[in-house]
Design a protein around this motif. Structure first.
Motif, short mmCIF file in Angstrom:
data_model
loop_
_atom_site.label_atom_id
_atom_site.label_comp_id
_atom_site.label_asym_id
_atom_site.label_seq_id
_atom_site.Cartn_x
_atom_site.Cartn_y
_atom_site.Cartn_z
N ASN A 286 0.84 -1.18 -0.05
CA ASN A 286 -0.04 -0.01 -0.07
C ASN A 286 0.90 1.37 -0.02
OD1 ASN A 286 -2.02 1.77 0.33
ND2 ASN A 286 -2.78 1.24 2.14
N ASN A 287 1.05 1.85 -1.01
CA ASN A 287 1.88 2.96 -1.39
C ASN A 287 3.18 2.44 -1.14
OD1 ASN A 287 -0.01 5.10 -1.51
ND2 ASN A 287 -0.31 5.15 0.38
N ASN A 288 3.49 1.48 -1.91
CA ASN A 288 5.05 0.58 -2.00
C ASN A 288 5.44 0.13 -0.30
OD1 ASN A 288 5.15 1.06 -4.79
ND2 ASN A 288 5.46 3.19 -4.47
N ASN A 327 1.09 -3.74 -5.80
CA ASN A 327 0.76 -2.56 -5.10
C ASN A 327 -0.92 -2.39 -5.37
OD1 ASN A 327 1.46 -0.15 -3.51
ND2 ASN A 327 1.00 1.02 -5.26
N SER A 329 -4.09 -0.87 -5.70
CA SER A 329 -4.72 0.27 -6.44
C SER A 329 -6.21 0.20 -6.89
CB SER A 329 -3.87 0.05 -7.70
OG SER A 329 -4.47 1.28 -8.82
#
Length: 543
Positions: A286-288, A327, A329
Motif C-alpha cells: 500500500n503506497n509501496n 501494489n 490500487s
C-alpha cells in the motif's frame, strides 16, 4: 521428387512438429531454496503433496492473505489440470500470542475467538472461488503430533528445556540459514522471537511455551503449556505428508524466520526430511509499503468485496505474477472489474445466441468443423495458455493476448450470424463459436474465474457493485437515461454529452444501441477541467 512437393512435405512435417511441441511444455517453478526455476518433478509420479502456511486467525483476513490463497489455489488447480492427484494441506494457527491478546481485549475464549475468524476466512475463500484444501488443519487439534516431534528433537539433542519452556538450539544445526541466506544474528527479537536470557543463543526459538495464567494450555512432559509458532507446520506437514513431500508454500515474509525454522526442526526430528520446492508469493503493498495488520495499513478482504465483486478481486490478484510485488490500487481494481464484465458479457452474448441455434447443429458424431480463423485462434490460445502457465504460473500474461483475441473473435462471429449466409457457411460459424467459447471457458476454469452461477447473475452482481461505488441505485440511472433521451430529442447534444460524462466519471457508461440506451460499469473517467480564456492565457474555470 518434385521440389514443390518436397517443400510441401517439409512444411507439413514442420507443422506437425510444432503441434507436438505445444503439447510438451515442461512445468517449471521458481524454487526459493535454489533461487532458480526448476522443472517440476514430483517425488511420486502422478501425485503431488503440497503444504501451504495459512493465517493466524484473530481478525478478518486482509488483501495479503487473499493473495497467498489465490496464488496457491491457481497452483492447485493447474496441477489438477495437468492430471496430478494433489494432496493439498493448509493450516490455521489458532493458538498464538496475538490470538490470546485479542481474546483478552474482547473477553472471549481464545480458541472460540479463533474459531470464529477461521470460519470468516473460509467465507472469504469461498467468495474468491478458492477450492477447499484436501486437509485444513488447526493447531489445537494436533497438540499430540506437536509434542511427539518436540520429544524427537529433544532426544536428538537439538532442543533443551528451561523452566517448562522448550527451545531449539540453532547452534546445533549447521545448515541454519540455507533457505534464506540469513545469518543467525538476523533472527531478530520482536518477530515472534522472544528476548530471553535463559536461551543458550539469542536466536534460539520456542518449541513449547510454559503455561501462563489465563492462557490455553495442554499437559506435556515438560509441564502445562502450548506450542511455539514454528513447530506447528513441521509437525502437521510431517503427519499428513510425511517428512518428504513436493511443495511448501507461503508468503515471502515467511522465508525467514518461519520457514528457516521449520527446516531446522524437521531435519532435527528426521534427518531424511526433504521438501523439493519452496514457493513464495510476493507482498501486497500500500503506497509501496508491505500491507500488514501490524503496520495498520491493510484493507480486509471483506472491505474490498463490499465495493468490488470477489471475482474482480481475484482477477486483480492474478493479473500480476505471483512472485512480484502487487501494489494496492483502486484504479487497477476498477480495471479488473471492467475486464471481467467484458469477459462475462461476451460469453453471455455467445450463450444467448447459441441457445437459439442448437437445432441447426447436426448431431452426427463427426468432429466439429471451424473457420480457419477459429482454428488458428484456438491453437494460439491453447499454446499461449500452456506456455505461460508452465512457466512458473505466469498468469499475468494469459488474460491478454490470445485470450482477448478469442473474445474478439466470438464477437465477430456473433456479428456474422446476424447476416444472411448459406447454410454450410452458417453452420461453420456456429460450430466455430461453440469451439472458441469452450476453449475460453477452459482457461477461466483453471484460473478460478469461471463463475459458479450464470453469467447473467454475475453481470447483475457486477452492476450492483458499480452502483454502490457510484453512490446510486439503478432507478437513478434509469431516470437519468430517460432525461437524456428527452434532451437528445430536443437536440441539446452538448448537455446530452455532459450527462454521459457525469455518469462516466462515476463509473457508469451509457451506450446508445439503436433507439435504446443501456448502461454498464466502466473505469471512472476524470473529466478535464473546463478552461476559459484570460487574455492570452488559459486558466481553469471555477464553475
Amino acid at each position: 521428387m518434385d521440389p514443390s512437393k518436397q517443400e510441401t512435405n517439409q512444411n507439413k512435417a514442420s507443422k506437425t512438429s510444432a503441434k507436438k511441441e505445444t503439447q510438451e511444455f515442461q512445468f517449471v517453478v521458481y524454487n526459493t531454496m535454489t533461487q532458480q526455476k526448476e522443472v517440476f518433478k514430483p517425488k511420486i509420479p502422478g501425485k503431488v503433496c503440497m503444504y501451504v502456511c495459512g493465517v493466524t486467525a484473530y481478525d478478518f483476513s486482509h488483501l495479503g492473505h487473499a493473495r497467498a490463497a489465490v496464488a496457491f489455489d491457481v497452483l492447485y488447480r493447474y496441477l489438477q489440470h495437468l492430471g496430478y492427484e494433489v494432496t493439498y494441506v493448509r493450516n490455521f494457527t489458532d493458538v498464538d500470542d496475538k490470538i490470546i491478546r485479542r481474546a483478552n481485549e474482547t473477553g472471549e475464549d481464545p480458541i472460540s475467538l479463533s474459531d470464529r475468524y477461521c470460519k470468516e476466512y473460509n467465507v472469504d475463500m469461498s467468495d474468491l472461488q478458492c477450492l477447499s484444501p484436501t486437509h485444513e488443519l488447526r493447531v489445537s487439534a494436533h497438540i499430540e503430533q506437536i509434542k511427539d516431534m518436540i520429544t524427537q528433537i529433544i532426544n536428538k539433542d537439538f532442543g533443551y528445556v528451561v523452566d517448562g519452556d522448550v527451545f531449539f538450539a540453532v547452534d546445533k544445526f549447521p545448515n541454519y540459514g540455507k533457505l534464506s541466506g540469513q545469518k543467525l544474528a538476523n533472527n531478530r527479537a520482536g518477530e515472534r522471537v522472544a528476548v530471553d536470557s535463559r536461551k543458550h543463543n539469542p536466536s534460539d526459538f520456542a518449541l513449547w511455551k510454559a503455561a501462563k495464567p489465563g492462557e490455553p494450555s495442554w499437559d506435556s512432559p515438560w509441564g502445562p503449556g502450548r506450542p511455539g509458532w514454528h513447530i506447528e507446520c513441521s509437525a502437521m506437514s510431517a503427519h499428513y505428508l510425511t517428512f518428504k513431500f513436493d511443495i511448501h508454500g507461503g508468503g515471502l515474509d515467511l522465508i525467514f524466520p518461519h520457514h528457516e525454522n521449520e527446516i531446522a526442526q524437521s531435519c532435527a526430528a528426521c534427518e531424511e526430511s526433504d521438501v523439493s520446492y519452496w514457493m513464495h508469493n510476493g507482498h501486497v503493498t500500500n503506497n509501496n509499503e508491505k500491507m500488514s495488520k501490524s503496520l495498520g495499513n491493510f484493507f480486509t478482504i471483506r472491505q474490498i468485496t463490499e465495493r468490488y465483486h470477489p471475482l474482480a478481486l481475484r482477477y486483480f490478484l492474478i493479473n500480476a505474477h505471483y512472485r512480484s510485488p502487487l501494489n494496492y490500487s483502486v484504479v487497477q481494481l476498477e480495471g479488473a472489474s471492467e475486464a471481467i464484465f467484458y469477459i462475462y458479457q461476451t460469453l453471455q452474448d455467445c450463450q444467448d445466441s447459441l441457445s437459439q441455434l442448437r437445432e441447426e447443429i447436426p448431431n452426427d458424431g463427426k468432429p466439429a468443423r471451424t473457420t480457419p480463423d477459429a482454428k488458428e485462434c484456438i491453437s494460439k490460445l491453447r499454446n499461449e495458455f500452456q506456455s505461460k502457465m508452465s512457466d512458473d504460473l505466469s498468469t499475468s500474461l494469459i488474460l491478454t493476448g490470445a485470450f482477448l483475441e478469442a473474445l474478439k473473435l466470438v464477437n465477430n462471429l456473433l456479428t456474422m450470424l446476424k447476416k444472411k449466409q448459406q447454410k454450410q457457411q452458417r453452420l461453420l460459424v456456429i460450430q466455430s463459436l461453440i469451439e472458441v467459447e469452450k476453449e475460453a471457458r477452459k482457461v477461466l476454469d483453471v484460473l478460478g474465474l469461471q463463475p459458479p452461477c450464470s453469467y447473467n447473475e454475475i453481470l447483475l452482481q457486477l452492476k450492483e457493485k458499480a452502483l454502490t461505488r457510484a453512490g446510486l441505485v439503478e432507478d437513478d440511472v434509469i431516470r437519468l437515461i430517460n432525461e437524456r433521451v428527452e434532451v437528445r430529442r430536443n437536440k441539446d447534444f452538448l448537455k446530452s454529452d455532459q450527462m454521459r460524462a457525469d455518469l462516466q466519471a462515476k463509473g457508469i457508461a451509457l451506450m446508445d444501441v439503436g433507439t435504446e440506451t443501456i448502461w454498464r460499469p466502466c473505469v471512472p473517467v476524470q473529466q478535464e477541467p473546463e478552461v476559459v480564456p484570460l487574455g492570452d492565457q488559459k486558466v481553469p474555470s471555477s464553475r
